[in-house]
Scaffold this motif. Structure first.
Motif, PDB file in Angstrom:
ATOM      1  N   LYS A 367       5.652 -12.883 -10.528  1.00 16.85           N
ATOM      2  CA  LYS A 367       4.735 -12.059  -9.788  1.00 16.85           C
ATOM      3  C   LYS A 367       3.689 -12.719  -9.225  1.00 16.85           C
ATOM      4  O   LYS A 367       2.651 -13.094  -9.826  1.00 16.85           O
ATOM      5  CB  LYS A 367       4.561 -10.852 -10.479  1.00 16.85           C
ATOM      6  N   HIS A 370      -0.235 -11.660  -9.485  1.00 15.75           N
ATOM      7  CA  HIS A 370      -0.985 -11.335 -10.777  1.00 15.75           C
ATOM      8  C   HIS A 370      -1.032 -12.846 -11.606  1.00 15.75           C
ATOM      9  O   HIS A 370      -2.298 -13.025 -12.109  1.00 15.75           O
ATOM     10  CB  HIS A 370      -0.202 -10.581 -11.814  1.00 15.75           C
ATOM     11  N   ASP A 419      -9.677  -5.294 -11.209  1.00 21.91           N
ATOM     12  CA  ASP A 419      -8.159  -5.296 -11.479  1.00 21.91           C
ATOM     13  C   ASP A 419      -7.799  -6.355 -12.551  1.00 21.91           C
ATOM     14  O   ASP A 419      -7.101  -6.344 -13.326  1.00 21.91           O
ATOM     15  CB  ASP A 419      -7.454  -5.709 -10.331  1.00 21.91           C
ATOM     16  N   ASP A 465       0.310  -5.250 -18.541  1.00 20.63           N
ATOM     17  CA  ASP A 465       0.941  -5.490 -17.235  1.00 20.63           C
ATOM     18  C   ASP A 465       1.511  -4.200 -16.778  1.00 20.63           C
ATOM     19  O   ASP A 465       1.089  -3.304 -16.493  1.00 20.63           O
ATOM     20  CB  ASP A 465       1.245  -6.655 -16.721  1.00 20.63           C
ATOM     21  N   VAL A 467       3.455  -3.681 -14.638  1.00 19.59           N
ATOM     22  CA  VAL A 467       3.703  -3.314 -13.352  1.00 19.59           C
ATOM     23  C   VAL A 467       4.822  -4.032 -12.494  1.00 19.59           C
ATOM     24  O   VAL A 467       5.385  -5.119 -12.714  1.00 19.59           O
ATOM     25  CB  VAL A 467       2.642  -3.960 -12.496  1.00 19.59           C
ATOM     26  N   PRO A 469       7.195  -5.130  -9.605  1.00 17.43           N
ATOM     27  CA  PRO A 469       7.005  -5.629  -8.259  1.00 17.43           C
ATOM     28  C   PRO A 469       7.654  -4.840  -7.290  1.00 17.43           C
ATOM     29  O   PRO A 469       6.759  -4.638  -6.085  1.00 17.43           O
ATOM     30  CB  PRO A 469       7.491  -6.854  -8.356  1.00 17.43           C
ATOM     31  N   GLU A 472       5.164  -1.845  -6.931  1.00 12.16           N
ATOM     32  CA  GLU A 472       3.690  -2.437  -6.205  1.00 12.16           C
ATOM     33  C   GLU A 472       4.046  -2.453  -4.696  1.00 12.16           C
ATOM     34  O   GLU A 472       3.021  -2.093  -3.871  1.00 12.16           O
ATOM     35  CB  GLU A 472       3.449  -3.755  -6.841  1.00 12.16           C
ATOM     36  N   LYS A 475       3.966   0.903  -3.139  1.00 19.21           N
ATOM     37  CA  LYS A 475       2.830   1.614  -3.175  1.00 19.21           C
ATOM     38  C   LYS A 475       1.781   1.126  -1.972  1.00 19.21           C
ATOM     39  O   LYS A 475       1.244   1.813  -1.394  1.00 19.21           O
ATOM     40  CB  LYS A 475       1.902   1.203  -4.463  1.00 19.21           C
ATOM     41  N   HIS A 476       2.108  -0.414  -1.743  1.00 20.89           N
ATOM     42  CA  HIS A 476       1.480  -0.787  -0.786  1.00 20.89           C
ATOM     43  C   HIS A 476       2.086  -0.368   0.623  1.00 20.89           C
ATOM     44  O   HIS A 476       1.158  -0.409   1.694  1.00 20.89           O
ATOM     45  CB  HIS A 476       1.344  -2.464  -0.620  1.00 20.89           C
TER      46      HIS A 476
END
Length: 620
Positions: A367, A370, A419, A465, A467, A469, A472, A475-476
């Motif tokens: 990722k 990160h 973050d 983490d 999270v 990908p 993510e 979400k964006h």
């Protein structure tokens, strides 16, 4: 006269110009290669030399800088020579080849050579008749400074670190601190001498420790200063490399002890190697003298690529490419490959960081965001490279290497600090810093070692983490859709478009004027240009920027975007938050904008074609 002057200023060994037939039609120094031919299919005496390879390399790839490694070169009396070459273009047409020969001082040293030089140097310093007097003076001043060790630690660190008016990395510039204590007078007497020795011998730092393990003096005043290194004590860094160096010199004071490279907390977790020996006065052991070797003494191993397995061609090619960029950048920007200053040493570490990052992506599916952020957080002097990354038009046809050097992507960290804490827990987490630095400057011993080190670091940075990908990205995408649906956005676009059109008579004038107002003349440093709410001037654009910029800067921080852009129907980038060099340029595929073929250009064209969906342009 012009190119002779350039040679002197840049410290080149020689400068060459070739025509397209391989004839060396000009050189500064006029050695025996002058006026001979270097075409591989010709009959020139030196066509198979490094300069011949440089000529052919530039002919085949005129838009990059070709690096020819060190090898004997006949016209220079058989001395080792390395060449850099690139094409010379006139109105887009290749007309010749420009080449430079690096100075002998640019050749990376073998680590064994470094070690031998450093051992010779410390032996010379240890034999200096002034050293015992300096050690005795610092020890007496240390004892009298305060009644307890804790008070000495807090008082001296306050005087020479916390209240030192010079910034980190330059604390050595303070000759003495104010105060009536005898320590400051001793420091004033001896510090300039040992600072000069540090510069002359290219040490990273110099230390003096008393027989109890107290670090009574250092040149650079890092956080190890005034702490204790005795193995039986309670000092914070007693188990570090410097602690080992102290104990080794106590045990064998008449020889030079060498402590190998390992992460060192006071230097932000950077790899450090120490050399130490005893200090005697009238035959009595009174202390320990120690030096910390410069980072480049270790980095030469990375640059020479000796340990990387040749069969992994993808990894090797990636690391080799970054190595060439590093050398090219250093040479064309007058940065010495064996620097003395801390700033340039940090710059070298950043380039090695890039090498490791690219090699990592050749092995692992990571990722990116990160991992890059985690690396970024462990680097304390990223801003020191800002000026070094501004590439000038050095010669006609020299490519803008900043386009292929991805360090720029590492600079914007201020709005991401919160973050990052969930990846590094705390920015001063010594373990995290050590993992990052160890990855960057060590463990390039074999492909397997490199792979293991990178996997360890990635796993560490992924801690807590959790999270996904895909989540993510989703979400964006939702963020982008939500922000695009804001009823005010259409008004904002219209306002910026009208202000753009009225700013100047044509796009080139708008580009020049707006970049000058919001980048060149922006009082905030690179990476913080977004802090300017509006530029001076009577143009309507500045009023519109003042009205809407704070809102979209806040959205950027909240959403953790890297940047936000608004483009008009003609492809003009009429607004961005961060004001990088894409600001005010054109991204239409049919236009002539510098970055039109980039990912942002693809994003613009895709949104024009499918304006009602969120288009995703992959990493490149």
């Amino acid at each position: 006269p012009k190119y002779r002057k350039i040679l002197y200023e840049r410290d080149y060994y020689d400068i060459f110009m070739f025509d397209l037939e391989g004839n060396l039609i000009y050189s500064v120094y006029k050695e025996l290669d002058y006026a001979t031919n270097f075409a591989s299919n010709g009959t020139g005496e030196w066509k198979d030399s490094g300069l011949g390879e440089a000529y052919e390399g530039a002919l085949a790839n005129p838009d990059v800088i070709t690096v020819i490694d060190w090898k004997p070169y006949g016209p220079s009396s058989g001395a080792l020579a390395s060449f850099l070459s690139t094409g010379i273009k006139q109105k887009g047409k290749l007309v010749g080849v420009f080449c430079t020969q690096l100075p002998p001082s640019a050749r990376p040293k073998d680590p064994a050579e470094w070690l031998s030089e450093q051992k010779t140097s410390i032996a010379k310093q240890a034999a200096d008749s002034i050293l015992p007097n300096a050690m005795e003076g610092f020890k007496q001043a240390w004892d009298s400074f305060a009644p307890s060790h804790g008070q000495r630690l807090s008082g001296l660190q306050a005087a020479y670190i916390t209240n030192n008016p010079y910034p980190p990395g330059e604390k050595d510039k303070l000759n003495f601190s104010s105060g009536s204590e005898a320590y400051h007078a001793v420091h004033k007497q001896y510090h300039p001498r040992y600072r000069d020795i540090l510069y002359a011998e290219n040490y990273y730092d110099i230390f003096m420790l008393d027989m109890e393990g107290n670090l009574v003096y250092s040149v650079y005043k890092e956080l190890d200063y005034a702490t204790n290194f005795a193995a039986a004590g309670s000092g914070q860094w007693k188990n570090s490399g410097l602690g080992e160096a102290f104990e080794a010199a106590k045990a064998s004071p008449d020889k030079i002890s060498v402590i190998d490279w390992k992460p060192y907390g006071p230097s932000n977790g950077a790899l450090a190697s120490f050399l130490s020996t005893g200090i005697r006065k009238n035959g009595v052991l009174i202390g320990v003298f120690c030096t910390q070797m410069p980072p480049e003494a270790r980095l030469t191993q990375v640059l020479e690529l000796d340990g990387i397995e040749k069969e992994n061609t993808e990894l090797l090619a990636s690391v080799q490419m970054l190595r060439e960029r590093y050398i090219s950048h250093a040479v064309f920007n007058d940065i010495a490959l064996a620097p003395v200053s801390q700033t340039f040493a940090e710059a070298q570490l950043l380039y090695v960081q890039e090498i490791m990052k690219e090699a990592l992506f050749a092995i692992l599916d990571v990722k990116r965001t990160h991992y890059l952020e985690a690396l970024q957080a462990s680097e304390q002097k990223i801003d020191d490279l800002e000026e070094a990354l501004v590439w000038g038009d050095m010669i006609s046809g020299l490519p803008d290497l900043s386009k292929i050097c991805t360090l720029q992507s590492m600079h914007k960290v201020s709005h991401k600090m919160l973050d990052l804490k969930k990846y590094l827990k705390l920015l001063r987490d010594t373990e995290a810093i050590a993992v990052s630095r160890g990855l960057l400057t060590n463990l390039v011993v074999s492909e397997n070692g490199l792979r293991a080190a990178m996997e360890d670091a990635v796993n560490f940075f992924r801690t807590d983490d959790g999270v996904d990908p895909a989540a993510e990205l989703a979400k964006h995408k939702a963020y982008t859709a939500t922000d695009a649906a804001d009823p005010e956005l259409a008004d904002v676009i219209v306002a910026f478009k009208e202000a753009w059109d009225s700013f100047a008579a044509n796009d080139p004038e708008r580009l020049a004027g707006l970049q000058a107002a919001y980048i060149t003349n922006n009082p905030h440093p690179a990476g913080s240009k977004d802090q300017l709410d509006y530029a001076d001037g009577s143009e309507e654009y500045h009023k519109v920027h003042q009205q809407y910029h704070p809102k979209y800067r806040s959205i950027l921080y909240e959403r953790n975007y890297y940047d936000i852009f608004m483009l008009d129907q003609q492809g003009n980038l009429i607004y961005s938050v961060y004001k990088e060099l894409d600001f005010a340029t054109n991204f239409a595929s049919a236009g002539s904008g510098k970055w039109k073929d980039s990912g942002l250009g693809e994003a613009y064209e895709a949104a024009r074609k499918n304006p009602d969906i969120v288009t995703v342009i992959d990493w490149k």
